[in-house]
Design an enzyme around this catalytic site. Structure first.
Site, short mmCIF file in Angstrom:
data_model
loop_
_atom_site.label_atom_id
_atom_site.label_comp_id
_atom_site.label_asym_id
_atom_site.label_seq_id
_atom_site.Cartn_x
_atom_site.Cartn_y
_atom_site.Cartn_z
N GLY A 117 0.36 -5.13 0.49
CA GLY A 117 -0.46 -5.34 -0.43
C GLY A 117 0.03 -5.91 -1.80
N GLU A 135 -0.14 -9.60 -1.39
CA GLU A 135 -1.65 -10.07 -1.32
C GLU A 135 -2.22 -9.79 -2.62
OE1 GLU A 135 -2.16 -7.05 1.74
OE2 GLU A 135 -3.26 -8.55 3.00
N ALA A 150 0.68 -0.95 0.06
CA ALA A 150 0.02 0.09 -0.05
C ALA A 150 0.93 1.22 0.02
CB ALA A 150 -0.74 -0.10 1.26
#
Ligand code: CAA
Length: 684
Positions: free
Chosen positions: A103, A106, A63
């Site tokens: 992220g 992910e 992120a």
């Protein structure tokens, strides 16, 4: 979408390429770009499979951390991003190079397949930011690698290499470095040819149960102290085991949300950016030439000089190590060897590597051996006359353009530089003990130090894996100057009769791994007493043979396992000194009063460092305290913590303490101003 997204079709494979320097962080724009790329290829009948990859130095690094300061996260959020990858009607292959973190990993877990070059690293480092993987990582990773392994990865935040990732089942194929795109295309073509149903991580069962988590929790017990995220991470991974996938995701989201707004996470995010800011010096731009450092001289082969030498050796830089006597140099070199051999015995280095590193040392018994080095680091006794004598000699011996550095921790660098005719080449390089371990390097800028020299040593710090913090010339520079208050006040309280255990416990409860009294014993009371004038408490301890942990006794007694117990002898030394110094007994202090007395003057001193131009910015002071003194990260460092308390409250506290405990508590003008204006200490 600017230049962030490029889509192209090769044969029947669609490529989504993202280019968002420096690290392809998943900002709102990048999330939109990925979704749009996937949409374009899903809508194209000529495309049968999709490869998702990044340009530049890395796959998505997670992120965009800066966006966490402006909640809620804007749309399309991470749920939308993961759903776009996971619900693609065509198989999506994540093609990974550099680091797939947070992220980023992910997102890869939401794709159907993952391939990575052999140098790639994959991890979920959110714990370091006081949060947890909040985009499905705690639910998908256990389904791919098993619950215990996943918990370990998420709790430690440590990335794994591609080979290990393949072994764990995290990725499907390791491919050759530099050939990622063609290998990913070939992989996608195989997938198309097989025509198998699309595998989704969410559909897999979790291998392992709650029992597997217990062992992992026990291994990382220490990590839980003071930090909120590890406990939440455990709960999220438990949910992966006990709940259906979508419910688990909701649980993860709730836990993530709680952490994101916590002060601990705010503090850790502050530290993340602070650590990357320290090397940036406003008046030293890219135009300032960086000098090559190919050969270094270190003067003094004691604990400090030896540790400093090891840093350069490990960076492959040869060191000429100078001592006055043969036995001193032999002892210093033997200690370095012993250190490396211990590392090798633990399997973290080969014996060949030990020999290679040792081969980079040239021992010498005269400063004349330093005629051709690019940098000298002086690490001799902390005595101004000795240092000035050495710098005068170096001035005559070293070549023009050599950087002359002192590792002094308290002395006046300008005075040292005045012993030379080239003060612009003199700089302070203040290492923290043990110098081969502690990550902080204070770079001390003298009145005449040139920009070239500062630029070069700031860069060199990175080469030897240190975080540089720039400091001006003053007593103690930054870390020692601010932390001296904690040391002085804890001794003062001991003399007033506050139990040693209580003083240490208050700081342990605050988050320090070691209390200030125990720390004094570890550093060595003889080291600390050096240079002090007149009778001192520590002098009395040293005279009684109580030099600290290394002699088995100091403020505390120590057994063979270094377990501390209280000592009657130490108690008597303290009461005798208190009587001699006429210190009034005042033993009943609340924990809160102890904490204020120990920490408020530290924050106050930090603001004085800014006021006097000793530190560039408050966040540098936080980094110095965290990396130099193990100040607990989850508080964000003293300056950030100062804001947690609030400038007004701090000021009032100092005003109350100053009449009782003296000038160390006199509030700085800057703190008074902040309290009046409502400004933030950490933003200074
Ligand atoms: N967000 C915003 N900025 C980032 C960033 C991120 N995730 N990662 C790096 N940057 C910035 C740095 O601040 C730095 O900026 P400046 O040049 O302005 O100083 C720049 O990118 C380069 O970073 P480094 O100096 O650290 O470069 P490096 O090559 O040494 O290391 C890296 C690269 C390994 C990716 C390292 O930057 C890193 O570890 N980044 C953080 C990774 C991370 O924690 N990801 C998880 C994010 S949280 C998350 O993803 C939550 C979730 O579940 C959705």
């Amino acid at each position: 979408m600017g230049d962030v997204l490029t889509t192209r079709v090769v044969g029947n494979v669609g490529i989504v390429e993202i280019d968002s320097p420096p690290v392809n962080a998943l900002s709102t724009d990048v999330r939109s770009a990925v979704i749009e790329g996937l949409r374009i290829h899903n809508a194209d009948d000529a495309v049968a499979a999709i490869v998702l990859l990044c340009a530049g130095r890395t796959f998505f690094a997670g992120a965009d951390i800066a966006e966490f300061d402006n909640l809620p996260i804007r749309q399309p959020d991470f749920d939308a991003l993961m759903a776009a990858a996971e619900s693609s009607a065509k198989p999506v292959v994540a093609a990974i190079h550099g680091t797939a973190l947070g992220g980023g990993l992910e997102l890869a877990l939401s794709c159907n397949y993952r391939v990575a070059v052999s140098s790639a690293k994959l991890g979920l480092p959110e714990v370091n930011l006081g949060i947890l993987p909040g985009a499905g990582g705690t639910q998908r990773l256990p389904r791919l690698v098993g619950a215990g392994v996943a918990l370990d990865m998420i709790l430690t935040g440590k990335p794994v290499g591609a080979a290990k990732a393949a072994e764990m089942g995290l990725i499907d194929q390791v491919v050759e470095d530099g050939k990622l795109e063609e290998a990913a295309l070939a992989f996608a073509q195989d997938v198309i040819a097989q025509g198998a149903p699309l595998p989704k991580v969410r559909d897999k069962a979790v291998a392992g149960g709650l029992d597997d988590l217990e062992a992992v929790k026990a291994t990382h017990k220490r990590q839980f102290k003071g930090f909120k995220a590890p406990g939440h991470i455990v709960q999220a991974v438990e949910a992966a085991i006990t709940l259906p996938f979508d419910e688990g995701l909701r649980r993860e989201k709730d836990l993530f949300g709680e952490l994101l707004v916590s002060r601990e996470s705010e503090a850790q995010r502050h530290v993340f950016f602070a650590q990357r800011l320290t090397a940036k010096v406003p008046d030293i731009g890219k135009d300032v030439p960086i000098l090559p450092i190919r050969k270094v001289g270190v003067i003094g082969a004691g604990t400090m000089g030896g540790g400093i030498t090891m840093n350069f050796l490990q960076a492959g830089i040869p060191v000429t190590l100078v001592e006055m006597k043969q036995e001193a140099i032999d002892r210093g070199i033997a200690t370095i060897r012993k250190n490396y051999e211990r590392t090798a015995a633990k399997g973290r280095m080969t014996t060949d590597q030990v020999e290679q590193l040792m081969g980079l040392i040239t021992p010498a018994l005269s400063l004349d051996a330093l005629a051709d080095v690019d940098l000298v680091v002086e690490a001799v006794f902390e005595e101004i006359s000795i240092k000035k004598d050495i710098f005068g000699k170096l001035d005559a011996i070293c070549r023009d353009g050599a950087i002359l550095a002192s590792n002094t921790s308290f002395l006046d660098l300008n005075d040292i530089a005045s012993a030379t005719k080239r003060p612009e080449w003199v700089v302070g390089l203040h290492f923290f003990s043990p110098a081969n371990v502690m990550p902080l390097l204070e770079v001390v800028r003298g009145a005449h130090t040139s920009k070239e020299v500062i630029g070069t040593v700031m860069k060199l710090a990175g080469t030897i894996k240190k975080t540089p913090v720039l400091a001006g010339v003053c007593h103690g520079f930054i870390a020692n100057r601010i932390m001296e208050h904690l040391i002085v006040q804890s001794q003062q309280m001991a003399l007033e009769g506050v139990p040693l255990r209580t003083i240490d416990k208050v700081m342990n409860d605050y988050g320090f791994a070691m209390g200030p009294i125990a720390m004094l014993d570890l550093i060595g009371l003889d080291v600390l007493v050096h240079g002090a004038e007149g009778r001192t408490l520590m002098g009395d301890f040293v005279e009684a043979g109580r030099r600290g942990q290394k002699t088995g006794k100091g403020f505390y007694d120590y057994d063979a396992d270094r377990k501390a117990t209280l000592s009657d002898e130490a108690a008597k030394i303290i009461t005798d000194f208190a009587a001699y110094a006429g210190i009034k007994s005042d033993p009943d202090q609340s924990d809160e009063a102890i904490l204020k007395r120990l920490l408020y003057p530290v924050v106050n001193e930090g603001t004085k460092c800014i006021e006097e131009g000793i530190a560039l910015r408050a966040s540098d002071i936080d980094v110095a305290a965290i990396l130099g003194y193990n100040w607990p990260v989850f508080t964000g460092g003293p300056m950030f913590w100062g804001d947690t308390i609030g400038a007004k409250v701090l000021l009032a506290g100092l005003q109350e303490l100053e009449p009782r405990y003296g000038p160390a508590f006199k509030p700085s003008a800057l703190l008074e101003k902040l309290a009046a204006d409502g400004g933030e200490i950490a933003k200074l």
